[in-house]
Design an enzyme around this catalytic site. Structure first.
Site, PDB file in Angstrom:
ATOM      1  N   LYS A 180       0.841  -1.199   0.000  1.00  0.00           N
ATOM      2  CA  LYS A 180       0.000   0.000   0.000  1.00  0.00           C
ATOM      3  C   LYS A 180       0.877   1.250   0.000  1.00  0.00           C
ATOM      4  CE  LYS A 180      -3.678  -2.606   2.116  1.00  0.00           C
ATOM      5  NZ  LYS A 180      -4.284  -3.138   3.337  1.00  0.00           N
ATOM      6  N   GLN A 236      -4.728  -1.829   9.567  1.00  0.00           N
ATOM      7  CA  GLN A 236      -4.520  -3.132   8.937  1.00  0.00           C
ATOM      8  C   GLN A 236      -5.075  -4.243   9.830  1.00  0.00           C
ATOM      9  OE1 GLN A 236      -3.101  -3.683   5.748  1.00  0.00           O
ATOM     10  NE2 GLN A 236      -3.865  -5.743   6.136  1.00  0.00           N
ATOM     11  N   ASP A 239     -11.105   2.259   3.726  1.00  0.00           N
ATOM     12  CA  ASP A 239     -11.249   0.806   3.584  1.00  0.00           C
ATOM     13  C   ASP A 239     -12.719   0.409   3.414  1.00  0.00           C
ATOM     14  OD1 ASP A 239      -9.318  -1.105   3.363  1.00  0.00           O
ATOM     15  OD2 ASP A 239      -8.836  -1.197   5.496  1.00  0.00           O
TER      16      ASP A 239
END
Ligand code: NAD
Length: 297
Positions: free
Chosen positions: A60, A104, A127
């Site tokens: 990322k 994460q 997200d």
């Protein structure tokens, strides 16, 4: 594996190619933002040292660098408390220079993931896991759609694979892939079956799919017996077998039956990252007033 190399190439859904086109298109928007003095930025939080998570975070970060997005990585030890993480998120929520916040997953077991997802400002939830954005998938007006399912829709669109009226079978019903994808395909008038580990006779249901999506994390679960002739197969799974990445699908055993298939690596993974970048830029565009929240694309 049978069939020559060019036959196989024609069947491949090239996730890297689509991802690079998305990156190119957002780079242009980033220039527009930078001309207004705005640098799109994403804060990525990693707690602990889960090896797969370390790799995902690195991917990322690299994608952000390629696009010109500022990426701020916060790495914490496994011992970080839930309260400390909540405080950190609050800080990022209030930071006007941060447009996207990504925590994460998975988190260590002493931290409640649901509480953490709910703590992220929905306007920075790139997200797409905040319950508000998840709920808005139903009404198709989420600020951000979860990256992997949205990436899969983009793949189908890129190759003009119709969804309406098709039998779509999704193996795996996680909150980040299977469940949101089921709703997103239903929104497009597909006939969707959602399967899980307790589903009876996964094989025969899968074998009826026009579009088969597997997101189980069980390496090579899907062989030719799970696949209808001419089916489109999307392999979300990522497993590490002896240091080599592989998916849920036994590629060599299904390639002769499929009309299209995603490879692992180089399929769904790059799209997930590209959509994350796109969501971050979208957040910056909305904040800058350049883009209206409801103007999704
Ligand atoms: P998960 O690990 O939370 O859950 C797995 C799901 O698969 C569950 O619903 C379970 O019931 C189902 N399942 C497991 N074995 C099954 C079987 N034999 N038959 C039927 N159902 C079965 O799911 P997740 O977080 O969505 O992850 C799934 C896989 O996808 C993992 O390998 C993960 O690494 C990968 N993943 C990849 C990307 C990407 O960008 N490529 C993104 C997210 C997840």
């Amino acid at each position: 594996m049978t069939g020559n190399n060019s036959d196989i190439q024609k069947k491949l859904i090239d996730g890297r190619l689509i991802a690079s086109e998305i990156e190119l298109s957002i780079s242009e928007k980033i220039v527009e933002l930078k001309n207004k003095g705005i640098v799109p930025s994403i804060a990525v939080i990693l707690v602990g040292e889960n090896p797969a998570s370390v790799v995902y975070v690195r991917n990322k970060e690299r994608a952000a660098q390629r696009c010109g997005i500022l990426s701020k990585k916060d790495i914490y030890p496994e011992s970080l408390t839930e309260k400390e993480l909540l405080n950190k998120i609050e800080e990022l929520n209030n930071d006007p220079l941060i447009h996207g916040i990504l925590v994460q997953l998975p988190l260590p077991s002493h931290i409640d993931e649901k509480k953490i997802m709910e703590a992220i400002n929905p306007a920075k939830d790139v997200d797409g896991f905040h319950p508000l954005n998840v709920g808005k998938i139903f009404t198709e007006n989420a600020s951000f759609y979860p990256c992997t399912p949205y990436g899969i829709l983009k793949m189908l669109d890129y190759y003009d694979i119709p969804v309406k009226g098709k039998n779509c079978v999704i193996i795996g019903q996680s909150n980040i892939v299977g469940k949101p994808l089921a709703v997103m395909l239903m929104n497009r008038l597909a006939t969707v079956s959602s399967l899980n580990i307790f589903t009876k006779d996964v094989k025969s249901i899968a074998a009826g799919a026009d579009i088969l999506i597997s997101a189980t994390g069980k390496a090579h679960l899907i062989d030719e017996n799970y696949v209808k002739d001419g089916a489109v197969v999307i392999d979300v799974g990522i497993s590490n077998i002896g240091g080599k990445l592989c998916g849920d699908v036994n590629f060599e055993r299904v390639i002769n039956k499929v009309s299209k298939i995603t490879p692992v690596p180089g399929g769904v993974g790059p799209l997930t990252v590209a959509v994350l970048m796109e969501n971050t830029v979208k957040s910056a565009l909305i904040k800058s007033g350049i883009k209206n929240k409801r103007n999704k694309k």
